[in-house]
Scaffold this active site. Sequence first.
Site, mmCIF file in Angstrom:
data_model
loop_
_atom_site.group_PDB
_atom_site.id
_atom_site.type_symbol
_atom_site.label_atom_id
_atom_site.label_comp_id
_atom_site.label_asym_id
_atom_site.label_seq_id
_atom_site.Cartn_x
_atom_site.Cartn_y
_atom_site.Cartn_z
ATOM 1 N N ALA A 240 1.281 -1.163 -0.118
ATOM 2 C CA ALA A 240 0.058 0.321 0.206
ATOM 3 C C ALA A 240 0.744 1.803 0.066
ATOM 4 O O ALA A 240 1.880 1.575 0.314
ATOM 5 C CB ALA A 240 -0.840 0.014 0.960
ATOM 6 N N LYS A 241 0.048 1.921 -0.683
ATOM 7 C CA LYS A 241 1.449 3.534 -0.371
ATOM 8 C C LYS A 241 1.492 3.798 0.952
ATOM 9 O O LYS A 241 2.214 4.857 1.569
ATOM 10 C CB LYS A 241 0.103 4.853 -1.898
ATOM 11 C CG LYS A 241 0.015 4.442 -2.394
ATOM 12 C CD LYS A 241 -1.218 5.526 -3.023
ATOM 13 C CE LYS A 241 -0.539 5.805 -4.571
ATOM 14 N NZ LYS A 241 -1.336 6.454 -5.690
#
Length: 304
Positions: A240-241
């Site tokens: 995930a970012k």
Amino acid sequence: MTSIVTRFAPSPTGDLHLGGAYVALASWWLARRAPAGRYLLRMEDIDAPRVVAGSSERIVTDLGWLGLAWDEGMVAQSERLHLYAAAIDALTARGLVYPCDCSRADIARVASAPHAGEETVYPGLCRDRDPGRAMKRAPALRVRVPDEEISFDDGVAGRFVQNCARDVGDFVLRRGDGVYAYQLVVVVDDLDMGVTDVVRGADLLASTPRQIFLARMLGAEAPRYHHVPLVVDAHGERLAKRTPGAHVRALQEAGIPPEEILGELAYALGITPSNAPCSLGDLLASTAPQLAPHPLRIPPRWIP
């Protein structure tokens, strides 16, 4: 080896993600190992509400820190709207475009429920309606897709076959708010820039038959495609970012040298036989015949 043209096309919605660096290095390597190969940079900033101010400049800086210099000037999609409009005009002239004022609720009421990992198939509600009728809302523009299979040989994933009509339905070229859709702009840009080889994440594999179809309808052949595995965290989950250690800038600030990052990326791409730190010169000296990637897993030492 014949000359090739690759491109790295990030969306400026944040700092350079490790997944982006993974794709950028693969694109750079394919171009730099070929005689007269070119590696281009394109900012996919077409969806203005999602663009983060200053992100484009930070991505450029992060690429420079890794040494992944590109050829020619950077291209920005926001400056190419006339090309996308011209493409829609060309498709319209062929009778392939129609307005659609369906809402998501309209589509959901008619469409079959998608299985896991599938998209909702557009059921063609507006396909044969009078385009001059009164619209319930600002219409999107959709393209008519044929009921036939489109196949291609991916440089990483192998043979891929999809029936656009059955698996996707008529897809959007321009949203009701006037924003041109990814499926259209990426095709127009790649054709206009002369891109021969596209490297991107495996999550975009299923989009490729649509893009091949559009390229053909615009009178051209699509590029070759190489869909690499997604970057994962220490537990094997998609990165995930917001995952710690997920961005190149954060690693730089933590004191991780670019050679160490390049070594991990290159090994995961199958360019080098080990994950030892390496320079760009080492990568150019690689005798790997092609990309042979596996999922890049963030080393525990990179996670704060």
